[in-house]
Design an enzyme around this catalytic site. Structure first.
Site, PDB file in Angstrom:
ATOM      1  N   SER A  52       0.839  -1.210   0.000  1.00 36.52           N
ATOM      2  CA  SER A  52       0.000   0.000   0.000  1.00 36.52           C
ATOM      3  C   SER A  52       0.870   1.253   0.000  1.00 36.52           C
ATOM      4  O   SER A  52       0.372   2.343  -0.274  1.00 36.52           O
ATOM      5  CB  SER A  52      -0.954   0.003   1.198  1.00 36.52           C
ATOM      6  OG  SER A  52      -0.240   0.052   2.415  1.00 36.52           O
ATOM      7  N   HIS A  53       2.156   1.122   0.301  1.00 36.44           N
ATOM      8  CA  HIS A  53       3.047   2.292   0.315  1.00 36.44           C
ATOM      9  C   HIS A  53       4.337   2.055  -0.458  1.00 36.44           C
ATOM     10  O   HIS A  53       5.337   2.727  -0.244  1.00 36.44           O
ATOM     11  CB  HIS A  53       3.297   2.756   1.754  1.00 36.44           C
ATOM     12  CG  HIS A  53       2.045   3.305   2.368  1.00 36.44           C
ATOM     13  ND1 HIS A  53       1.063   2.486   2.883  1.00 36.44           N
ATOM     14  CD2 HIS A  53       1.562   4.563   2.456  1.00 36.44           C
ATOM     15  CE1 HIS A  53       0.045   3.227   3.299  1.00 36.44           C
ATOM     16  NE2 HIS A  53       0.320   4.487   3.041  1.00 36.44           N
ATOM     17  N   ASP A 193      -4.919   0.569   1.007  1.00 36.64           N
ATOM     18  CA  ASP A 193      -5.446  -0.778   0.751  1.00 36.64           C
ATOM     19  C   ASP A 193      -6.867  -0.722   0.202  1.00 36.64           C
ATOM     20  O   ASP A 193      -7.273  -1.595  -0.566  1.00 36.64           O
ATOM     21  CB  ASP A 193      -5.387  -1.623   2.032  1.00 36.64           C
ATOM     22  CG  ASP A 193      -3.985  -2.181   2.259  1.00 36.64           C
ATOM     23  OD1 ASP A 193      -3.278  -2.460   1.274  1.00 36.64           O
ATOM     24  OD2 ASP A 193      -3.594  -2.315   3.431  1.00 36.64           O
TER      25      ASP A 193
HETATM   26  P1  NDP Z   1      -1.520  -3.978   8.663  1.00 37.32           P
HETATM   27  O1  NDP Z   1      -2.864  -4.111   9.264  1.00 37.32           O
HETATM   28  O2  NDP Z   1      -1.235  -4.704   7.425  1.00 37.32           O
HETATM   29  O3  NDP Z   1      -0.417  -4.397   9.722  1.00 37.32           O
HETATM   30  C1  NDP Z   1      -0.320  -3.741  10.949  1.00 37.32           C
HETATM   31  C2  NDP Z   1       0.759  -4.372  11.807  1.00 37.32           C
HETATM   32  O4  NDP Z   1       0.324  -5.641  12.258  1.00 37.32           O
HETATM   33  C3  NDP Z   1       2.064  -4.625  11.058  1.00 37.32           C
HETATM   34  O5  NDP Z   1       3.136  -4.385  11.913  1.00 37.32           O
HETATM   35  C4  NDP Z   1       1.955  -6.096  10.663  1.00 37.32           C
HETATM   36  O6  NDP Z   1       3.217  -6.731  10.513  1.00 37.32           O
HETATM   37  C5  NDP Z   1       1.221  -6.655  11.838  1.00 37.32           C
HETATM   38  N1  NDP Z   1       0.426  -7.833  11.507  1.00 37.32           N
HETATM   39  C6  NDP Z   1      -0.422  -7.977  10.466  1.00 37.32           C
HETATM   40  N2  NDP Z   1      -1.004  -9.188  10.523  1.00 37.32           N
HETATM   41  C7  NDP Z   1      -0.525  -9.806  11.632  1.00 37.32           C
HETATM   42  C8  NDP Z   1      -0.750 -11.075  12.235  1.00 37.32           C
HETATM   43  N3  NDP Z   1      -1.584 -11.952  11.716  1.00 37.32           N
HETATM   44  N4  NDP Z   1      -0.068 -11.359  13.365  1.00 37.32           N
HETATM   45  C9  NDP Z   1       0.804 -10.493  13.901  1.00 37.32           C
HETATM   46  N5  NDP Z   1       1.057  -9.269  13.375  1.00 37.32           N
HETATM   47  C10 NDP Z   1       0.384  -8.928  12.275  1.00 37.32           C
HETATM   48  O7  NDP Z   1      -1.173  -2.418   8.445  1.00 37.32           O
HETATM   49  P2  NDP Z   1      -2.160  -1.227   8.123  1.00 37.32           P
HETATM   50  O8  NDP Z   1      -2.989  -1.651   6.975  1.00 37.32           O
HETATM   51  O9  NDP Z   1      -2.836  -0.789   9.351  1.00 37.32           O
HETATM   52  O10 NDP Z   1      -1.129  -0.106   7.655  1.00 37.32           O
HETATM   53  C11 NDP Z   1      -0.401  -0.284   6.446  1.00 37.32           C
HETATM   54  C12 NDP Z   1       0.592   0.810   6.256  1.00 37.32           C
HETATM   55  O11 NDP Z   1      -0.064   2.032   5.936  1.00 37.32           O
HETATM   56  C13 NDP Z   1       1.479   1.132   7.469  1.00 37.32           C
HETATM   57  O12 NDP Z   1       2.822   1.054   7.045  1.00 37.32           O
HETATM   58  C14 NDP Z   1       1.136   2.567   7.818  1.00 37.32           C
HETATM   59  O13 NDP Z   1       2.214   3.341   8.300  1.00 37.32           O
HETATM   60  C15 NDP Z   1       0.671   3.102   6.473  1.00 37.32           C
HETATM   61  N6  NDP Z   1      -0.155   4.285   6.641  1.00 37.32           N
HETATM   62  C16 NDP Z   1       0.400   5.515   6.407  1.00 37.32           C
HETATM   63  C17 NDP Z   1      -0.336   6.660   6.601  1.00 37.32           C
HETATM   64  C18 NDP Z   1       0.276   8.002   6.437  1.00 37.32           C
HETATM   65  O14 NDP Z   1      -0.408   8.997   6.689  1.00 37.32           O
HETATM   66  N7  NDP Z   1       1.509   8.139   6.033  1.00 37.32           N
HETATM   67  C19 NDP Z   1      -1.739   6.600   7.012  1.00 37.32           C
HETATM   68  C20 NDP Z   1      -2.205   5.253   7.252  1.00 37.32           C
HETATM   69  C21 NDP Z   1      -1.445   4.136   7.050  1.00 37.32           C
HETATM   70  P3  NDP Z   1       3.875  -6.918   9.015  1.00 37.32           P
HETATM   71  O15 NDP Z   1       4.365  -5.562   8.639  1.00 37.32           O
HETATM   72  O16 NDP Z   1       4.952  -7.927   9.211  1.00 37.32           O
HETATM   73  O17 NDP Z   1       2.769  -7.415   8.125  1.00 37.32           O
HETATM   74  O1  PYC Z   2      -2.915   4.511   3.378  1.00 37.00           O
HETATM   75  O2  PYC Z   2      -4.201   5.598   4.769  1.00 37.00           O
HETATM   76  C1  PYC Z   2      -3.255   5.555   3.996  1.00 37.00           C
HETATM   77  C2  PYC Z   2      -2.441   6.772   3.790  1.00 37.00           C
HETATM   78  C3  PYC Z   2      -2.791   8.046   4.044  1.00 37.00           C
HETATM   79  C4  PYC Z   2      -1.715   8.828   3.690  1.00 37.00           C
HETATM   80  C5  PYC Z   2      -0.741   8.017   3.227  1.00 37.00           C
HETATM   81  N1  PYC Z   2      -1.202   6.757   3.318  1.00 37.00           N
END
Ligand code: NDP
Ligand code: PYC
Length: 341
Positions: A52-53, A193
């Site tokens: 996703s990033h 996502d």
């Molecule tokens: P996920 O829900 O995919 O994962 C969240 C965390 O949980 C990760 O550390 C992941 O590890 C872990 N994980 C996932 N599944 C399991 C499992 N079954 N058991 C144990 N641990 C687990 O992430 P999100 O979808 O919430 O976020 C995705 C990305 O989006 C992040 O990197 C976040 O920083 C980014 N983001 C950025 C934003 C911005 O403003 N810049 C805004 C919102 C999100 P692993 O990495 O190993 O899968």
């Molecule tokens: O995936 O939610 C997101 C996000 C917001 C800004 C950058 N990534």
């Protein structure tokens, strides 16, 4: 009817992908150090399978730069506010070069005082958050970071979206083991996502978001087109998202997720907000024992039956990428080459 054609996966050496991304970002308006920081971040996400990033974000960087919404040539201004406090004005540019500019002072302060805070404002963050914290743990430090994004999440119990997807990332050293790292949006799903699911024509699991009428929906397009995401875990995720708004925006001097208006910049995608990073030196109280205690915790979790630590999937993907190259589709690679030329 013939099956839809799927672009084959190709493997590219990390350095080659990073150089290609850097060329794109420089060509579309970033100064060399800014392009280098973003390219490293984005290539790292792609390498670790954080799709996703990863390269998925490059067209968004390019359209944002073209819209004039972000300053790809901003020079961050670092202020030494107090023994444990560093502030950076990112100058309307990206958060990653602001972190890079302040990092040596932040680490020096954390090692001296035992804890230090970095408050970044006037910044754009469009990336995964773990690349900002994991390197601190590689150096034996504990790090926690929060960043707010753009209004697309309805607070628990509210009627309309207000919060961003507001991730929280944490990293800690662990003896004889990769650092313990988690990085998670406080929304039920990252916005990226939802976009990926919409493009693929897939439905979402229940509980992710609502449509424009506020009704629960599993259709990612309905969430993106006038609908909104929900926090994860009801009131609990909502409280964490509220905390992120306070720490990343109110405390740093950045915008709340609803406080910026990008409607005059068609193509703008990067949230103009703030970011907070807290770095702790665990050796102050515990010497080298902290990393051993971390390891004991992991061992006990595994003995209790845990088969997957947060961060472990990324480390596994990284290992494969280091051996075989970073995976992306042929279509993505051709798209990147077109943006570079
Ligand atoms: P996920 O829900 O995919 O994962 C969240 C965390 O949980 C990760 O550390 C992941 O590890 C872990 N994980 C996932 N599944 C399991 C499992 N079954 N058991 C144990 N641990 C687990 O992430 P999100 O979808 O919430 O976020 C995705 C990305 O989006 C992040 O990197 C976040 O920083 C980014 N983001 C950025 C934003 C911005 O403003 N810049 C805004 C919102 C999100 P692993 O990495 O190993 O899968
Ligand atoms: O995936 O939610 C997101 C996000 C917001 C800004 C950058 N990534």
């Amino acid at each position: 009817m013939s099956a839809p054609s799927v672009s084959p996966v190709v493997r590219v050496p990390f350095a080659e992908l990073q150089a290609l991304l850097q060329r794109i970002l420089q060509r579309h308006g970033c100064a060399e150090p800014v392009a280098a920081a973003l390219a490293y971040n984005c290539a790292s996400a792609q390498r670790d399978g954080a799709h996703s990033h990863g390269v998925f974000r490059i067209p968004g960087y390019v359209s944002t730069l073209a819209s004039g919404w972000v300053n790809g040539r901003a020079e961050p201004q670092v202020s030494d506010l107090a023994p444990g406090y560093v502030r950076v004005d990112a100058g309307g540019g990206f958060a990653q070069p602001a972190l890079a500019a302040a990092r040596p002072l932040l680490v020096e302060k954390a090692r001296k005082a035992g804890i230090a805070v970095l408050a970044i404002h006037n910044s754009h963050h469009f990336a995964a958050l773990w690349p900002d914290v994991e390197p601190f743990a590689d150096e034996g430090l504990v790090a926690l970071s929060v960043v707010n994004s753009m209004t697309c999440v309805v607070p628990h119990g509210a009627r309309k979206p207000l919060f961003g997807t507001n991730p929280i990332a944490f990293a800690a050293p662990c003896a004889g083991h990769d650092p313990i790292v988690f990085d998670m949006a406080t929304s039920a799903m990252a916005h990226g996502d939802v976009q990926i699911a919409a493009r693929a024509g897939e439905q979402l699991p229940p509980g992710m978001g609502v449509d424009a009428q506020g009704q629960p929906t599993c259709d990612p397009k309905a969430i993106l087109e006038g609908g909104a995401l929900l926090p994860f875990g009801g009131h609990k995720g909502s409280a964490l998202s509220m905390m992120v708004e306070l720490l990343a925006a109110a405390l740093t001097g950045g915008h709340f997720s609803w406080e910026f208006d990008w409607s005059g910049h068609p193509g703008a995608k990067t949230p103009w907000t703030g970011q907070l990073i807290i770095v702790i030196d665990p050796t102050k109280a515990e010497g080298q024992r902290f990393a051993q205690r971390s390891r004991a915790l992991v061992d006990h979790m595994q003995e209790a039956g845990l088969t997957r630590m947060p961060g472990e999937r990324r480390y596994r993907e990284r290992e494969v990428a280091q051996r075989e190259g970073v995976a992306l589709t042929e279509q993505e690679l051709q798209g990147l080459k077109a943006l570079a030329d």
